[in-house]
Scaffold this motif. Structure first.
Motif, PDB file in Angstrom:
ATOM      1  N   GLY A  58      75.736  21.494  10.743  1.00  0.00           N
ATOM      2  CA  GLY A  58      76.966  20.600  10.758  1.00  0.00           C
ATOM      3  C   GLY A  58      77.562  20.186  12.098  1.00  0.00           C
ATOM      4  O   GLY A  58      78.614  19.319  12.049  1.00  0.00           O
ATOM      5  N   GLU A  59      76.859  20.712  13.112  1.00  0.00           N
ATOM      6  CA  GLU A  59      77.520  20.083  14.342  1.00  0.00           C
ATOM      7  C   GLU A  59      76.408  19.334  15.308  1.00  0.00           C
ATOM      8  O   GLU A  59      75.243  19.444  15.218  1.00  0.00           O
ATOM      9  CB  GLU A  59      77.848  21.302  15.279  1.00  0.00           C
ATOM     10  N   LEU A  60      77.012  18.442  15.862  1.00  0.00           N
ATOM     11  CA  LEU A  60      76.261  17.413  16.783  1.00  0.00           C
ATOM     12  C   LEU A  60      75.663  18.189  17.899  1.00  0.00           C
ATOM     13  O   LEU A  60      76.011  19.031  18.502  1.00  0.00           O
ATOM     14  CB  LEU A  60      76.947  16.448  17.377  1.00  0.00           C
ATOM     15  N   TYR A  61      74.253  18.357  17.848  1.00  0.00           N
ATOM     16  CA  TYR A  61      73.402  19.142  18.665  1.00  0.00           C
ATOM     17  C   TYR A  61      72.938  18.127  19.951  1.00  0.00           C
ATOM     18  O   TYR A  61      73.040  18.606  21.002  1.00  0.00           O
ATOM     19  CB  TYR A  61      72.318  19.733  17.998  1.00  0.00           C
ATOM     20  N   CYS A  62      72.465  16.990  19.505  1.00  0.00           N
ATOM     21  CA  CYS A  62      71.883  15.960  20.683  1.00  0.00           C
ATOM     22  C   CYS A  62      71.595  14.900  19.940  1.00  0.00           C
ATOM     23  O   CYS A  62      72.106  14.528  18.782  1.00  0.00           O
ATOM     24  CB  CYS A  62      70.835  16.668  21.351  1.00  0.00           C
ATOM     25  N   TRP A  63      71.436  13.661  20.884  1.00  0.00           N
ATOM     26  CA  TRP A  63      70.860  12.329  20.380  1.00  0.00           C
ATOM     27  C   TRP A  63      69.407  12.231  20.675  1.00  0.00           C
ATOM     28  O   TRP A  63      68.760  12.775  21.476  1.00  0.00           O
ATOM     29  CB  TRP A  63      71.526  11.280  20.988  1.00  0.00           C
ATOM     30  N   ILE A  64      68.611  11.439  19.706  1.00  0.00           N
ATOM     31  CA  ILE A  64      67.514  11.056  19.745  1.00  0.00           C
ATOM     32  C   ILE A  64      67.413   9.681  19.752  1.00  0.00           C
ATOM     33  O   ILE A  64      68.219   8.903  18.989  1.00  0.00           O
ATOM     34  CB  ILE A  64      66.742  11.744  18.775  1.00  0.00           C
ATOM     35  N   ALA A  65      66.448   9.164  20.684  1.00  0.00           N
ATOM     36  CA  ALA A  65      66.458   7.576  20.636  1.00  0.00           C
ATOM     37  C   ALA A  65      65.022   6.951  20.911  1.00  0.00           C
ATOM     38  O   ALA A  65      64.238   7.563  21.248  1.00  0.00           O
ATOM     39  CB  ALA A  65      67.360   7.225  21.716  1.00  0.00           C
ATOM     40  N   SER A  66      65.172   5.670  20.396  1.00  0.00           N
ATOM     41  CA  SER A  66      63.950   4.764  20.826  1.00  0.00           C
ATOM     42  C   SER A  66      63.886   3.540  21.100  1.00  0.00           C
ATOM     43  O   SER A  66      65.353   3.019  20.845  1.00  0.00           O
ATOM     44  CB  SER A  66      63.325   4.595  19.402  1.00  0.00           C
ATOM     45  N   VAL A  67      63.286   2.940  22.108  1.00  0.00           N
ATOM     46  CA  VAL A  67      63.555   1.423  22.549  1.00  0.00           C
ATOM     47  C   VAL A  67      62.057   1.059  22.531  1.00  0.00           C
ATOM     48  O   VAL A  67      61.152   1.552  22.785  1.00  0.00           O
ATOM     49  CB  VAL A  67      64.105   1.498  23.821  1.00  0.00           C
ATOM     50  N   GLY A  68      62.267  -0.328  21.780  1.00  0.00           N
ATOM     51  CA  GLY A  68      60.787  -1.253  22.104  1.00  0.00           C
ATOM     52  C   GLY A  68      61.283  -2.721  22.224  1.00  0.00           C
ATOM     53  O   GLY A  68      62.148  -3.193  21.871  1.00  0.00           O
ATOM     54  N   HIS A  69      60.321  -3.271  22.837  1.00  0.00           N
ATOM     55  CA  HIS A  69      60.483  -4.876  23.145  1.00  0.00           C
ATOM     56  C   HIS A  69      59.755  -5.637  21.742  1.00  0.00           C
ATOM     57  O   HIS A  69      58.484  -5.552  21.343  1.00  0.00           O
ATOM     58  CB  HIS A  69      59.324  -5.178  24.163  1.00  0.00           C
ATOM     59  N   TRP A  70      61.028  -6.342  21.388  1.00  0.00           N
ATOM     60  CA  TRP A  70      60.471  -6.987  19.900  1.00  0.00           C
ATOM     61  C   TRP A  70      60.184  -8.557  20.502  1.00  0.00           C
ATOM     62  O   TRP A  70      60.532  -8.808  21.591  1.00  0.00           O
ATOM     63  CB  TRP A  70      61.753  -7.389  19.012  1.00  0.00           C
ATOM     64  N   LEU A  71      59.199  -9.048  19.658  1.00  0.00           N
ATOM     65  CA  LEU A  71      58.344 -10.275  20.159  1.00  0.00           C
ATOM     66  C   LEU A  71      59.444 -11.448  20.386  1.00  0.00           C
ATOM     67  O   LEU A  71      59.428 -12.300  21.405  1.00  0.00           O
ATOM     68  CB  LEU A  71      57.525 -10.585  19.331  1.00  0.00           C
ATOM     69  N   ASP A  72      60.571 -11.825  19.550  1.00  0.00           N
ATOM     70  CA  ASP A  72      61.346 -12.772  19.615  1.00  0.00           C
ATOM     71  C   ASP A  72      62.536 -12.758  18.869  1.00  0.00           C
ATOM     72  O   ASP A  72      62.623 -12.175  17.649  1.00  0.00           O
ATOM     73  CB  ASP A  72      60.398 -14.051  18.971  1.00  0.00           C
ATOM     74  N   ILE A  73      63.689 -13.136  19.442  1.00  0.00           N
ATOM     75  CA  ILE A  73      64.963 -12.588  19.168  1.00  0.00           C
ATOM     76  C   ILE A  73      65.833 -13.876  19.201  1.00  0.00           C
ATOM     77  O   ILE A  73      66.893 -13.860  19.307  1.00  0.00           O
ATOM     78  CB  ILE A  73      65.650 -11.537  19.608  1.00  0.00           C
ATOM     79  N   GLY A  74      65.271 -15.368  19.053  1.00  0.00           N
ATOM     80  CA  GLY A  74      65.863 -16.408  19.018  1.00  0.00           C
ATOM     81  C   GLY A  74      66.274 -17.070  20.364  1.00  0.00           C
ATOM     82  O   GLY A  74      65.325 -16.649  21.408  1.00  0.00           O
TER      83      GLY A  74
END
Length: 579
Positions: free
Chosen positions: A119-135
């Motif tokens: 029930g307690e926040l232990y850490c964060w996990i994260a992802s990043v990726g390059h999307w092809l087109d965002i307008g």
């Protein structure tokens, strides 16, 4: 707490935790829809501190520039949670691409998720990726003519994509409506979510095996060790102020050059990186945000001090001065789509300043541009396509060896997408994919050789390029020569043309069969070319890296009709040049 852990346990935990990030990377690479993630590996994953967002663990395959910036990204989510008073729950996932809040440019989408224990926040996990087109105005996002971020694509602040286990479908619809290729983006999004799910499961396995307190103690020990090793590395350098400058060709709007200037101060075991003499924010897309600039320095230092572990601890002895009055610390809506070119120059000036502190660290300039090429149009079946890719060049010579041929830039672990994959994915055909003769800077250790990439489109297509090093070449050091300039051409009915602003263009249209060609720079040379072993020069000529003319004029090496060194003529030529 960390002192209670024995070295064997720490080593095992370090390997298991790194493996979590590596496995997350692999999961996304194998499931992403767009080749820039699936083949080029333009992504990364990691674990981050529950309160500060500081990097705890990164993998060995993720894009280093993302790793450096992700701590800022996680901190942006933490700040939002505190500001809004959000209630966090297991599985909650935030999504954003804001380049001014821990991002890089708008194509790079970050997913950040809290990890709970009891029930307690232990850490964060994260992802990043390059999307092809965002307008934005330009398919693929690399708009060389952008003067505001609004022209580069849709900007999403940190928002909850998943809350209490429920996906926000309205947000998915907004993202889809702002992309020319929504199916590709949706596939990449699901790949990132799968990577987070797997990372959370693998972390739970480690915590169950070793206990929450032991793993937390290991995180602390890893950071303390990185700090100690960085302090030792800095302490080994002589105290002083070391300056270095390099230039960007232009900002895509005007022909004025942009200066990246660094004053690097060593004082005991601490280092200050001061970029306040750099050019002011520019009109075009060559600006970057503070978080991106700091991440560049992280990447540069990791290249130089290779033994130092890559986590937040290594930055504790480092102080940054990156004012908002420079193009390295801009706020919205200044355009930042060409960030890849600017960060390469930032990394380069860090290398240059450190080489002044210790000449043994000197490395000649790499080719220094990703040559971001976008080709967009419609297939015969009426479906839209957006091909984006980056390309390689030569790395700089160094005190021990020649530079690498046809390499990637020092910002990443990414690989250049194969021609076969690009041809299979889009209606294009490569007619050249070859090394570029005489593109390397000459030297006792020459630079790596650049490359020639030529393709023709199978449809009517719009072509966009955002590159650099078309005016200011990769620099040689210690008497080495500069490398060749970057060159871009495209075919028209009236013949070949090149951009007025060297390597940036946003308004080219080609017909089926017409070609576009990138001739990338090599790396700068190290040391006097006349001291290069003649047999090495002859080998370079046989391999096509150096022409006979350059061998004679630049290296002072004469070859006979068989391609072997003529020792007498070579000695006479070199002695005459020395006299």
């Amino acid at each position: 707490m960390s002192k209670t852990l024995d070295p064997v346990t720490l080593a095992i935990l370090n390997g298991r935790l790194e493996q979590i990030a590596d496995e997350m990377d692999a999961t996304l690479y194998r499931s992403a829809f767009n080749p820039i993630i699936a083949e080029a590996r333009d992504a990364c994953h990691g674990l981050y501190h529950a309160e500060t967002g500081a990097t705890l663990v990164q993998g060995t395959r993720g894009l280093p520039i993302f790793v450096g910036a992700m701590a800022f990204a996680v901190k942006a989510v933490i700040d939002k949670v505190k500001k809004d008073g959000d209630e966090l729950a297991p599985g909650d996932t935030y999504l954003f691409n804001d380049p001014y809040a821990g991002g890089t440019h708008l194509n790079d989408f970050r997913l950040v998720r809290p990890v709970f224990r009891d029930g307690e926040l232990y850490c964060w996990i994260a992802s990043v990726g390059h999307w092809l087109d965002i307008g934005g105005n330009v398919p693929g996002g690399f708009n060389a003519k952008a003067t505001e971020s609004f022209q580069e694509g849709v900007r999403i602040p940190p928002v909850k994509l998943i809350a209490n286990g429920v996906m926000n479908r309205d947000l998915i619809d907004i993202l889809a409506a702002n992309s020319r290729v929504p199916a590709s983006n949706y596939g990449d999004l699901n790949g990132q979510l799968n990577a987070l799910d797997l990372g959370e499961k693998r972390l739970a396995d480690v915590l169950e095996a070793y206990g929450d307190d032991i793993v937390a103690a290991a995180f602390e020990a890893f950071s303390d060790r990185a700090e100690a090793m960085m302090r030792e590395a800095v302490r080994a350098l002589p105290d002083g102020v070391y300056t270095f400058e390099d230039y960007l060709d232009n900002d895509g709007i005007t022909a004025d050059k942009l200066t990246i200037a660094l004053d690097l101060t060593i004082s005991g075991d601490e280092m200050t990186l001061d970029f306040s003499r750099s050019s002011a924010p520019c009109a075009g897309p060559l600006n970057i945000a503070y978080s991106t600039a700091a991440a560049c320095c992280y990447v540069a230092l990791k290249h130089v001090f290779t033994a130092v572990p890559a986590n937040a601890g290594c930055l504790r002895p480092i102080t940054f001065n990156i004012p908002e009055t420079t193009l390295l610390g801009v706020k919205p809506p200044k355009p930042v789509g060409g960030y890849t070119e600017t960060i390469l120059r930032v990394i380069g000036v860090v290398f240059g300043a450190l080489a002044k502190a210790d000449p043994a660290l000197a490395t000649a300039g790499p080719f220094g541009t990703i040559n971001a090429l976008s080709v967009a149009g419609y297939r015969d079946d009426g479906s839209r396509y957006v091909m984006f890719s980056f390309f390689g060049g030569g790395l700089g010579g160094n005190p021990e060896s020649d530079g690498l041929n046809h390499a990637n830039n020092p910002i990443s672990m990414a690989t250049i997408p194969p021609a076969e994959i690009l041809e299979a994915s889009y209606p294009v055909k490569f007619t050249q994919w070859a090394l570029r003769p005489d593109s390397a800077g000459a030297g006792r250790h020459r630079g790596g050789v650049g490359a020639v990439y030529e393709l023709e489109t199978m449809t009517d297509a719009d072509v966009f390029l955002l590159g650099e090093r078309g005016i200011y070449p990769p620099l040689g050091v210690a008497g080495g020569g500069d490398a060749a300039l970057n060159r871009f051409v495209w075919e028209t009915d009236a013949g070949e043309r090149s951009p007025e602003l060297a390597s940036k263009i946003a308004d080219v249209r080609v017909r089926p069969g017409q070609k576009v060609r990138i001739e990338s720079p090599g790396g700068g040379g190290f040391g006097d070319p006349k001291t290069r072993e003649p047999e090495k020069v002859a080998r370079d000529v046989r391999l096509g890296f150096v022409s006979r003319e350059a061998a004679r004029e630049t290296y002072g090496v004469v070859l006979d009709d068989k391609g072997d060194v003529d020792p007498t003529e070579t000695r006479n030529l070199r002695e005459g040049a020395a006299a």
